[in-house]
Design an enzyme around this catalytic site. Structure first.
Site, PDB file in Angstrom:
ATOM      1  N   CYS A   1      10.527  -5.014   3.672  1.00 33.70           N
ATOM      2  CA  CYS A   1      10.582  -5.587   2.326  1.00 33.70           C
ATOM      3  C   CYS A   1       9.728  -4.835   1.304  1.00 33.70           C
ATOM      4  O   CYS A   1       9.602  -5.260   0.165  1.00 33.70           O
ATOM      5  CB  CYS A   1      10.177  -7.061   2.347  1.00 33.70           C
ATOM      6  SG  CYS A   1       8.445  -7.357   2.780  1.00 33.70           S
TER       7      CYS A   1
ATOM      8  N   HIS B   1       2.959  -7.914 -19.108  1.00 32.97           N
ATOM      9  CA  HIS B   1       4.164  -8.635 -19.523  1.00 32.97           C
ATOM     10  C   HIS B   1       5.144  -7.703 -20.222  1.00 32.97           C
ATOM     11  O   HIS B   1       6.366  -7.872 -20.122  1.00 32.97           O
ATOM     12  CB  HIS B   1       3.788  -9.794 -20.444  1.00 32.97           C
ATOM     13  CG  HIS B   1       3.044 -10.876 -19.738  1.00 32.97           C
ATOM     14  ND1 HIS B   1       3.596 -11.607 -18.718  1.00 32.97           N
ATOM     15  CD2 HIS B   1       1.784 -11.332 -19.880  1.00 32.97           C
ATOM     16  CE1 HIS B   1       2.701 -12.475 -18.273  1.00 32.97           C
ATOM     17  NE2 HIS B   1       1.602 -12.328 -18.958  1.00 32.97           N
TER      18      HIS B   1
ATOM     19  N   ASP C   1       1.486  -2.308   1.223  1.00 35.16           N
ATOM     20  CA  ASP C   1       0.111  -2.466   1.682  1.00 35.16           C
ATOM     21  C   ASP C   1      -0.116  -1.813   3.039  1.00 35.16           C
ATOM     22  O   ASP C   1      -1.192  -1.263   3.298  1.00 35.16           O
ATOM     23  CB  ASP C   1      -0.263  -3.952   1.756  1.00 35.16           C
ATOM     24  CG  ASP C   1      -0.769  -4.481   0.422  1.00 35.16           C
ATOM     25  OD1 ASP C   1      -1.086  -3.662  -0.459  1.00 35.16           O
ATOM     26  OD2 ASP C   1      -0.839  -5.712   0.253  1.00 35.16           O
TER      27      ASP C   1
ATOM     28  N   ARG D   1      -3.406   3.631  -3.813  1.00 38.23           N
ATOM     29  CA  ARG D   1      -2.374   4.386  -4.540  1.00 38.23           C
ATOM     30  C   ARG D   1      -2.506   4.260  -6.049  1.00 38.23           C
ATOM     31  O   ARG D   1      -1.834   4.968  -6.791  1.00 38.23           O
ATOM     32  CB  ARG D   1      -0.977   3.962  -4.098  1.00 38.23           C
ATOM     33  CG  ARG D   1      -0.654   2.512  -4.323  1.00 38.23           C
ATOM     34  CD  ARG D   1       0.711   2.200  -3.738  1.00 38.23           C
ATOM     35  NE  ARG D   1       0.998   0.782  -3.870  1.00 38.23           N
ATOM     36  CZ  ARG D   1       2.184   0.303  -4.139  1.00 38.23           C
ATOM     37  NH1 ARG D   1       3.189   1.116  -4.319  1.00 38.23           N
ATOM     38  NH2 ARG D   1       2.382  -0.986  -4.235  1.00 38.23           N
TER      39      ARG D   1
ATOM     40  N   GLU E   1       1.614  -6.278   7.150  1.00 33.82           N
ATOM     41  CA  GLU E   1       1.125  -5.345   6.135  1.00 33.82           C
ATOM     42  C   GLU E   1      -0.325  -4.957   6.383  1.00 33.82           C
ATOM     43  O   GLU E   1      -0.922  -4.217   5.610  1.00 33.82           O
ATOM     44  CB  GLU E   1       1.271  -5.966   4.739  1.00 33.82           C
ATOM     45  CG  GLU E   1       0.757  -7.382   4.630  1.00 33.82           C
ATOM     46  CD  GLU E   1       1.276  -8.122   3.412  1.00 33.82           C
ATOM     47  OE1 GLU E   1       1.455  -7.486   2.362  1.00 33.82           O
ATOM     48  OE2 GLU E   1       1.496  -9.343   3.522  1.00 33.82           O
TER      49      GLU E   1
END
Length: 581
Positions: free
Chosen positions: A504, A190, A457, A467, A433
């Site tokens: 995307c 967060h 992905d 990664r 993906e």
């Protein structure tokens, strides 16, 4: 001293450090008298009431700064205080061990936080911080400890902390915080989300890397993109980063001149630049930056950090608000992509050795059909208010698409029976993906109206490289020849079927890749908002026809170095064009 951490929010910050003291108090383990047990329970309940009231006030104030959805974390914090499992644990410790309320709370939060810390799932590890935050707030009220005070001389500072909780963020004035450095934390925490929302440079992950602790008053330089931290650097490094910051800020201002400029190549090809968003709040920035719409709305974040599933009505209102904000621009909603590192606590997930290759995304939706149809009905209901497109994640077979479409038809019929209008012609697509989807892209293209390639992905799975694994992360290579050939196969399948195709993933926001997309005939890119203007700048000085001539050469390259060398040659040509314009 220079240390390399993890960059979690881009930007350069230079200034004096303020080290935030930790919420840690000495609490006595002295047993209470059995006759005082009722008083301890009353103290506990009073502390909970005070904590919940304080959290509500914090949420109300913070909503004005970062928006409703980002501040919903405090609803989750209040839910922890109401959680019967947590409360039974605290009450049991008081009864069994005759401990004071604050000692019982401390023991309970340590138990639950340690349970989360032991999990391999990074998202769940970061939720341990929320439990500590709630517990420490409750202890603070039980012992009457004062809040940690920040500098009040209006002098901006670089905030340094072991870890920074959402509650501590709530006490910060963003105008006074130049940057943030934490020893712990992760890019999906967060703290990282709030830093990016507020545009504050942030470097994390310095635990065990410092020879000596940072002191309040130390002069720091942080680079939120590279993760570099400089402590009391010499003047030559300070001068270098002053120049780098000036260049960063100047380039940022210069790019703003492109906001109203159409993204057209030098030879007149239009490219749609859209935004990836996690919440409706991010739309304001996307619209101001000139995004042509939203190419990826990650709806799983609507399900996170809450104690129960969002209702159909609640989701409908969120999607409606998003599409109405966009006006006549499209909103592409990706259906629920939970699992992996995103696991809402109110849903049950199996124990998995590799959750990223396990029970997640469309697999969950097709298994828990009522969960899926609730979301589908909400998307459909919102589709009457603007241009909404629907997209399935992590598809690996034709059968999955057909099953998803059957459930979509059921959701449509249920709305018809309720006399609720929706867009009967809503476009349906999928993200590619998974390598299996790329291999059968021609078959999948017959089932949907568009593809969107999720490069994050896809690259990871094509190269078999995690990664996030520091030992092999250098092998995660978007410009590997295998990646380029897979992208070509997908693009060819979409063009042959005459369906739409977009990118995307993060690679869409890498300006170096623009010639690849143009060469493959892909004219729709969706990316993080901050990447839109740099990518547009590259598009304006690039010729689509030249890229089509070069793509064959790129596909023949045997290494990523060769590919990048060719792309650099093209960038030199583009830079020369910009200079002569």
């Amino acid at each position: 001293m220079t240390i390399r951490g993890i960059g979690a929010s881009a930007g350069i910050a230079l200034g004096k450090a303020f080290v935030l003291p930790t919420w840690e108090w000495e609490i006595s383990d002295q047993p209470i008298d059995v006759n005082d047990m009722a008083r301890e329970f009353e103290r506990l309940y009073a502390g909970i009431r005070s904590s919940k009231m304080e959290l509500k006030n914090i949420k109300d104030e913070l909503t004005q700064v970062i928006g409703q959805e980002e501040s919903n974390i405090f609803d989750a914090h209040m839910a922890i205080l109401d959680d019967p499992v947590f409360m039974n644990e605290v009450q049991g410790i008081i009864r069994r061990q005759y401990k004071a309320a604050e000692a019982a709370v401390k023991e309970a939060i340590e138990k639950f936080a340690n349970m989360f810390d032991l999990l391999e799932d990074q998202y769940m590890k970061e939720r341990a911080m929320d439990i500590k935050d709630v517990g420490n707030r409750l202890i603070k009220h039980l012992i009457g400890a004062p809040e940690v005070k920040l500098p009040d001389d209006n002098q901006p500072f670089v905030l340094v902390a072991k870890e920074l909780t959402p509650s501590q963020w709530a006490n910060l004035n963003p105008d006074h915080v130049l940057g943030v450095v934490t020893m712990a934390g992760g890019p999906t925490s967060h703290t990282a989300i709030m830093a990016r929302t507020l545009g504050i440079p942030y470097v994390l992950g310095l635990e065990g890397k410092l020879n000596q602790p940072i002191q309040t008053g130390d002069f720091l330089i942080i680079d939120g993109e590279t993760g570099d931290l400089h402590i009391n650097p010499p003047q030559n490094i300070i001068n270098r980063y002053i120049q780098k910051k000036q260049k960063f800020d100047q380039n940022k201002e210069k790019l703003k001149e492109l906001i109203g400029v159409p993204a057209k190549t030098a030879d007149g090809q239009t490219v749609r630049l859209e935004a990836n968003i996690n919440s409706v709040k991010e739309l304001d920035i996307a619209i101001r930056t000139g995004a042509c719409g939203v190419g990826l709305f990650r709806t799983e974040y609507i399900y996170m950090d809450r104690s129960q599933m969002p209702s159909e009505e609640e989701q409908t209102q969120i999607y409606r608000q998003a599409v109405e904000k966009l006006g006549n621009k499209p909103l592409t909603i990706r259906t629920l992509d939970i699992g992996g590192d995103k696991r809402p606590e109110y849903l049950e997930f199996p124990q998995e050795d590799n959750p990223f290759l396990g029970y997640r995304a469309i697999r969950i939706s097709l298994d828990q059909t009522e969960l899926f149809k609730t979301q589908l009905r909400a998307v459909l209901r919102a589709s009457r208010y603007g241009k909404i497109k629907l997209m399935y994640p992590m598809v690996s077979s034709v059968d999955e698409v057909r099953r998803a479409n059957r459930l979509l038809e059921e959701a449509k019929q249920e709305l018809r029976e309720r006399n609720i209008p929706f867009d009967e012609q809503i476009e349906v697509g999928l993200t590619i993906e998974v390598p299996a989807a790329a291999m059968i892209a021609d078959a999948l293209a017959k089932e949907v109206q568009f593809f969107s390639i999720g490069t994050n992905d896809l690259i990871q799975y094509v190269l078999a490289v995690d990664r996030m694994n520091e030992h092999i992360a250098h092998m995660y290579d978007p410009y590997h020849p295998a990646v380029l050939r897979v992208l070509k196969q997908i693009a060819d399948a979409a063009h042959q079927a005459n369906i739409g195709i977009a990118i995307c993933g993060e690679m869409a926001g890498d300006a170096r890749a623009v010639p690849i997309w143009l060469g493959l005939g892909i004219h729709e890119l969706s990316m993080a908002v901050q990447s839109i203007l740099p990518v547009k700048e590259r598009i304006l000085s690039t010729s689509a026809s030249v890229c089509k001539e070069w793509i064959g050469d790129l596909l023949q390259c045997g290494t990523s170095r060769e590919i990048l060398e060719r792309l650099n040659e093209m960038e030199s040509c583009a830079a020369a064009h910009r200079g002569s314009a």
